[in-house]
Scaffold this motif. Structure first.
Motif, PDB file in Angstrom:
ATOM      1  N   THR A 451      39.387  36.794  38.665  1.00 30.45           N
ATOM      2  CA  THR A 451      39.170  35.346  38.774  1.00 30.45           C
ATOM      3  C   THR A 451      38.506  34.775  37.518  1.00 30.45           C
ATOM      4  O   THR A 451      38.679  33.598  37.219  1.00 30.45           O
ATOM      5  CB  THR A 451      38.302  35.011  40.002  1.00 30.45           C
ATOM      6  OG1 THR A 451      37.123  35.813  39.997  1.00 30.45           O
ATOM      7  CG2 THR A 451      39.068  35.246  41.276  1.00 30.45           C
ATOM      8  N   LEU A 452      37.767  35.592  36.778  1.00 26.05           N
ATOM      9  CA  LEU A 452      37.202  35.107  35.511  1.00 26.05           C
ATOM     10  C   LEU A 452      38.314  34.714  34.540  1.00 26.05           C
ATOM     11  O   LEU A 452      38.134  33.833  33.692  1.00 26.05           O
ATOM     12  CB  LEU A 452      36.310  36.178  34.875  1.00 26.05           C
ATOM     13  CG  LEU A 452      35.006  36.505  35.606  1.00 26.05           C
ATOM     14  CD1 LEU A 452      34.219  37.562  34.837  1.00 26.05           C
ATOM     15  CD2 LEU A 452      34.154  35.252  35.792  1.00 26.05           C
ATOM     16  N   GLY A 453      39.469  35.360  34.675  1.00 26.40           N
ATOM     17  CA  GLY A 453      40.607  35.026  33.822  1.00 26.40           C
ATOM     18  C   GLY A 453      41.224  33.675  34.126  1.00 26.40           C
ATOM     19  O   GLY A 453      42.098  33.204  33.388  1.00 26.40           O
ATOM     20  N   LEU A 454      40.784  33.035  35.216  1.00 24.02           N
ATOM     21  CA  LEU A 454      41.319  31.718  35.576  1.00 24.02           C
ATOM     22  C   LEU A 454      40.658  30.587  34.790  1.00 24.02           C
ATOM     23  O   LEU A 454      41.149  29.452  34.809  1.00 24.02           O
ATOM     24  CB  LEU A 454      41.134  31.462  37.074  1.00 24.02           C
ATOM     25  CG  LEU A 454      41.854  32.405  38.042  1.00 24.02           C
ATOM     26  CD1 LEU A 454      41.472  32.068  39.475  1.00 24.02           C
ATOM     27  CD2 LEU A 454      43.361  32.319  37.859  1.00 24.02           C
ATOM     28  N   PHE A 455      39.527  30.887  34.114  1.00 23.28           N
ATOM     29  CA  PHE A 455      38.782  29.838  33.410  1.00 23.28           C
ATOM     30  C   PHE A 455      39.656  28.964  32.506  1.00 23.28           C
ATOM     31  O   PHE A 455      39.566  27.733  32.546  1.00 23.28           O
ATOM     32  CB  PHE A 455      37.651  30.467  32.583  1.00 23.28           C
ATOM     33  CG  PHE A 455      36.315  30.412  33.273  1.00 23.28           C
ATOM     34  CD1 PHE A 455      35.688  29.207  33.520  1.00 23.28           C
ATOM     35  CD2 PHE A 455      35.678  31.567  33.664  1.00 23.28           C
ATOM     36  CE1 PHE A 455      34.461  29.149  34.155  1.00 23.28           C
ATOM     37  CE2 PHE A 455      34.453  31.532  34.315  1.00 23.28           C
ATOM     38  CZ  PHE A 455      33.839  30.318  34.548  1.00 23.28           C
ATOM     39  N   PRO A 456      40.508  29.550  31.648  1.00 22.55           N
ATOM     40  CA  PRO A 456      41.294  28.702  30.735  1.00 22.55           C
ATOM     41  C   PRO A 456      42.266  27.768  31.448  1.00 22.55           C
ATOM     42  O   PRO A 456      42.747  26.802  30.845  1.00 22.55           O
ATOM     43  CB  PRO A 456      42.059  29.727  29.876  1.00 22.55           C
ATOM     44  CG  PRO A 456      41.300  31.001  30.012  1.00 22.55           C
ATOM     45  CD  PRO A 456      40.733  30.979  31.391  1.00 22.55           C
ATOM     46  N   ILE A 721      34.354  34.415  43.103  1.00 20.81           N
ATOM     47  CA  ILE A 721      35.784  34.715  43.284  1.00 20.81           C
ATOM     48  C   ILE A 721      36.481  33.549  43.962  1.00 20.81           C
ATOM     49  O   ILE A 721      37.484  33.017  43.475  1.00 20.81           O
ATOM     50  CB  ILE A 721      35.961  36.003  44.107  1.00 20.81           C
ATOM     51  CG1 ILE A 721      35.355  37.204  43.364  1.00 20.81           C
ATOM     52  CG2 ILE A 721      37.437  36.249  44.411  1.00 20.81           C
ATOM     53  CD1 ILE A 721      35.327  38.475  44.187  1.00 20.81           C
ATOM     54  N   GLY A 722      35.952  33.130  45.089  1.00 14.21           N
ATOM     55  CA  GLY A 722      36.574  32.028  45.827  1.00 14.21           C
ATOM     56  C   GLY A 722      36.366  30.683  45.172  1.00 14.21           C
ATOM     57  O   GLY A 722      37.244  29.814  45.225  1.00 14.21           O
ATOM     58  N   ALA A 723      35.206  30.487  44.516  1.00 17.13           N
ATOM     59  CA  ALA A 723      34.911  29.193  43.892  1.00 17.13           C
ATOM     60  C   ALA A 723      35.901  28.890  42.774  1.00 17.13           C
ATOM     61  O   ALA A 723      36.481  27.798  42.707  1.00 17.13           O
ATOM     62  CB  ALA A 723      33.480  29.188  43.362  1.00 17.13           C
ATOM     63  N   LEU A 724      36.100  29.865  41.880  1.00 18.66           N
ATOM     64  CA  LEU A 724      37.025  29.649  40.766  1.00 18.66           C
ATOM     65  C   LEU A 724      38.471  29.581  41.252  1.00 18.66           C
ATOM     66  O   LEU A 724      39.272  28.782  40.745  1.00 18.66           O
ATOM     67  CB  LEU A 724      36.861  30.760  39.732  1.00 18.66           C
ATOM     68  CG  LEU A 724      35.510  30.807  39.003  1.00 18.66           C
ATOM     69  CD1 LEU A 724      35.439  32.002  38.063  1.00 18.66           C
ATOM     70  CD2 LEU A 724      35.299  29.515  38.219  1.00 18.66           C
ATOM     71  N   ALA A 725      38.803  30.424  42.217  1.00 12.55           N
ATOM     72  CA  ALA A 725      40.165  30.402  42.761  1.00 12.55           C
ATOM     73  C   ALA A 725      40.466  29.051  43.412  1.00 12.55           C
ATOM     74  O   ALA A 725      41.567  28.503  43.266  1.00 12.55           O
ATOM     75  CB  ALA A 725      40.358  31.527  43.768  1.00 12.55           C
TER      76      ALA A 725
END
Length: 845
Positions: A451-456, A721-725
């Motif tokens: 989920t850290l990879g979702l930042f961009p 995990i859920g917050a960024l997703a």
């Protein structure tokens, strides 16, 4: 602390009817306090800005700079807490804007600066400097345009003799004035295509905005019956409907959230009586919060009411844990003990856990009191309101909930069937996780890293936009033009009104006001109030897309003889979509040359409009305005960002500037939303780290253990995990509201872990083996954990989905982050935390 809570529980159950009577008194006090709270749109904020305006008749810009601006800048730069210093030296006038650090006593700064400036000996003709603070109370709460068919000549006596005196008599009104430039004839205003005069109404700082506006509107209605029939009063701007709309929206969302939470409790307890007991905790907690807010002289605004809407789901959590444990003890007793004894035992057994959970949730907001700046100023009232509600919920869960529980709770077969079904559903995954501990931790780690990879791919901004119904337009002519020529047939004002009139006929614009020769607000911009400025204010009809209209106006109003700026007016918070670059240096030729190159390079960046710089050189007059920033020559480049992803636009702007390269002796500073985003992420990052430390210390004190709090802290990454997703799926922006949601999650997610681990510790003290304690503790705590998480989630759904666009600061982004984080953290906590606990704890010999 345990003795204090034990005494509180004992005395409440010993004097049950007395406890109920006190609860009723609390409700009455809460209603009384609510009626005393001022109703405003935003919290009362003391902006750390002062302006110094000095007139120097007959001088040019260079003379103003050397004789007035320079000595005043030198004096102000020695003041403590000064942050930035901007100045404009123009023919006959010096304008200095001094920004101080947040937290400075601006009333004292204003007084000290006034006294100090009075001691400066200026050259002849320089008038006494005028020092004023930037104060939100100087923004008109009501703006009206007065139109009369016979013309403005007959209108002025009517306004000065009838309308202004009547408005000034309204309780709470501090002033009702016609803009000075309009009376002096240096500007001319037209409303809906007709000549008009504007009246601006300001209120006292301690007056209720809604009450003052309503009273002023009633006075205007009375005046309409007495004034000539050909006189028309048009309401241009009115703060009251927006305040009412925002507050009603948040009230509706809080009420729906409470109903949703009650529905979840009923489904999981399968008992009307138990649901009623839990339901009582919501209004009681809110009423206590109102009492505390009144005690602190806080107002009811979108921040404080948003805090209550957010807290609705959380305030019931403590009561759920107590309620469920009382129910379990009544069932275990099988009639061998009274309901009072079962309530006493059940409440005391979980009192330590709910104390720790409440303190940790409240502790996460403490850093907001110290980070300062605009974040602290806006969100501290929100944090205090949530904290008040949490403290109230703890008191309610330890007093009135066990009392009502002893009266109403009964066991039932439906609830027992649900409990068995949950145990059958949860037991196998828990056993598998404890038998495959490495695999469980690897899966959790991969989910976190993934989920850290979702930042961009998540849009970033300072504050989310949307819901704007006001537009402002500035048309700056390339050459000064007399006002009578501006408003003549075929002139620029007539051209503008033709476009605006078409929009009004199609039903997209409700009201438009055009001012030639300046602006028609209470405080005019002195550095741009020239003969070439035409200001336009538009109120759109409900449901009209403000950005679509803004794009249309940019296209239709542009011309070779003018520069056009169209912006949405954000009234429910600080500006959140502005680009600001400041080019500074000692050589103005280099500074202005580089600024022109930057403007040319970035004006075609997608999502960026209204790019301009305050380069003030003309072939006829030479350098007629001199701008400085912190004592250096400067050019300020501004623009409006129309994209939701403001950070992406800022990145593209920086790329274009990097291609140009920075000339020697020239510096480039960023401001506006780029600086806001950077400051927000840094300060909120510090606040989150501080919150984690405070949460650990709170658990260390209440749980009396080093290892157990450490285990519980492992639940925090599971929430991200859920917050960024959730942000990625909904494409909501990662900005200040979302970061506040992340901060809240730190306190919320540990609650479930505390409830589980605290009970596991109790079971081990009773002689259970480690594995048996984890399995038994999980089975007995899965229902209250699910209830506390689901009630918070469902209570936030109206805020995330049904939110009115008027409340953008506390809205969908915050709610979506909390919902997503709670979903993943709850389900992963139930399996990951027992695994971590089993690795750090061993069976007692």
């Amino acid at each position: 602390m345990a003795k204090v809570m034990g005494f509180l529980i004992d005395i409440s159950l010993r004097w049950r009817w007395g406890t109920v009577f006190i609860a009723l008194l609390v409700v009455a006090s809460g209603v009384y306090s609510l009626n005393r709270l001022q109703v405003e749109l935003l919290p009362d904020i003391d902006f750390p800005i002062v302006t110094v305006v000095t007139a120097y008749p007959g001088s040019n810009a260079e003379q103003v700079l050397s004789d007035v601006t320079d000595p005043i800048e030198t004096l102000i730069s020695d003041f403590a807490g000064i942050r930035t210093l901007q100045s404009t030296s123009s023919p006959g006038l010096s304008l200095i804007i001094a920004e101080f650090e947040f937290g400075e006593d601006m009333a004292n700064v204003e007084s000290l600066l006034t006294d100090t400036l009075s001691g400066i000996k200026f050259v002849d003709l320089v008038q006494q400097p005028n020092v004023t603070r930037v104060n939100p109370d100087e923004i008109p709460i009501l703006q009206v345009s007065i139109l009369k068919q016979s013309g403005l000549k007959d209108l002025v006596p009517l306004i000065e003799g009838e309308i202004l005196p009547a408005l000034r008599l309204v309780n709470g009104v501090v002033s009702a004035e016609v803009p000075i430039k309009a009376l002096a004839g240096t500007s001319l205003t037209r409303t809906n295509g007709q000549p008009s005069l504007s009246v601006n109404v300001l209120k006292h700082a301690d007056s209720n905005t809604v009450e003052v506006v309503d009273a002023a509107m009633s006075q205007l209605d009375i005046l309409k019956t007495k004034l000539p029939q050909d006189l028309e009063i048009v309401i241009v701007s009115n703060q009251a409907p927006e305040i009412k709309g925002s507050i009603e929206s948040l009230q509706r969302e809080a009420l729906l959230g409470g109903l949703f939470a009650m529905g979840v409790i009923f489904l999981l307890l399968v008992s009307v009586r138990s649901t009623v007991v839990a339901a009582v905790s919501i209004p009681l907690s809110v009423m206590i919060a109102f009492v505390l807010m009144n005690w602190q002289n806080m107002s009811l605004n979108v921040m404080t009411l948003g805090g209550l809407a957010i807290a609705v789901g959380r305030v019931v959590d403590d009561s759920i844990v107590v309620l469920e444990n009382i129910y379990r003890h009544i069932k275990m007793s099988k009639g061998t003990e009274t309901s009072i004894v079962s309530a006493l035992k059940g409440t005391k057994e979980v009192s330590g856990a709910i104390l720790s959970a409440t303190l940790t949730t409240a502790a996460v907001f403490l850093p907001l009191a110290f980070i300062g700046g605009i974040i602290g100023a806006f969100f501290l009232p929100f944090a205090l309101t949530v904290t008040f509600a949490l403290i109230a919920s703890l008191l309610v869960s330890l007093t009135i909930v066990p009392v009502l529980g002893s009266f109403l709770i009964r066991t039932g077969s439906s609830s027992e069937r649900l409990e068995r079904w949950l145990n059958r559903l949860y037991g196998p995954p828990l056993k598998w996780a404890l038998q495959h501990r490495l695999a469980t931790l690897v899966i959790a780690a991969l989910l976190f890293l993934g989920t850290l990879g979702l930042f961009p791919y998540i849009p970033q901004s300072f504050l989310p936009g949307g819901g704007e119904s006001l537009l402002s337009v500035e048309v700056m002519l390339n050459r000064p033009m007399p006002i009578d020529k501006m408003v003549s047939s075929g002139g620029p004002v007539a051209q503008i009104e033709t476009v605006l009139g078409g929009l009004r006929q199609t039903g997209k614009v409700e009201i438009f006001r055009v001012t030639a020769g300046g602006s028609d607000v209470a405080f005019d911009r002195l550095d741009t109030a020239t003969g070439g400025l035409i200001s336009v204010f538009l109120r759109l009809t409900e449901g009209t897309d403000a950005r679509e209209v803004a794009d249309f106006l940019r296209s239709e109003l542009k011309g070779q003889d003018r520069t056009v700026m169209v912006e949405t007016v954000q009234t429910n918070g600080p500006p959140s979509a502005g680009l600001e670059l400041t080019v500074t240096g000692n050589d103005y030729a280099k500074v202005s040359g580089f600024a022109e190159a930057v403007i040319l390079a970035i004006q075609d960046v997608e999502g960026l409009v209204n790019v301009k710089g305050n380069i003030a050189i003309s072939e006829q007059f030479g350098r007629y305005l001199i701008y400085r920033y912190n004592g250096n020559e400067s050019v300020r480049i501004t623009g409006s960002i129309t994209s939701e992803d403001t950070q992406l636009v800022n990145t593209m702007v920086n790329q274009e500037i990097d291609r140009l390269g920075l000339p020697e002796g020239v510096t480039l500073g960023t401001g506006g939303v780029a600086q806001d985003i950077q400051e927000a992420f840094i300060k909120m990052g510090i606040a989150m780290l501080a919150s984690v430390v405070l949460v650990y210390l709170a658990m260390l004190i209440t749980l009396r253990s080093f290892i157990s709090p450490l285990v519980i802290v492992f639940s925090l990454p599971l929430a991200s995990i859920g917050a960024l997703a959730a942000l990625f799926i909904t494409q909501r922006t990662l900005g200040l509201p979302a970061l506040i949601g992340m901060l809240m999650l730190i306190g919320l997610v540990v609650t479930n872990a505390i409830v589980l681990i605290a009970f596991v510790e109790q079971l081990r003290q009773r002689g259970y083996k480690l594995y048996e304690a984890l399995i038994e503790g999980g089975k007995l705590r899965v229902r209250p954990i699910l209830m506390t998480a689901l009630t918070t989630i469902f209570a936030l759904i109206p805020l995330a989905v049904v939110t009115d666009q008027q409340a953008t600061i506390i809205g969908a982004e915050l709610a979506i982050v909390v919902i997503g984080g709670l979903i993943t953290s709850t389900f992963l906590t139930l399996v990951v935390i027992p695994v971590v606990y089993s690795l750090l704890r061993q069976d007692r010999s």
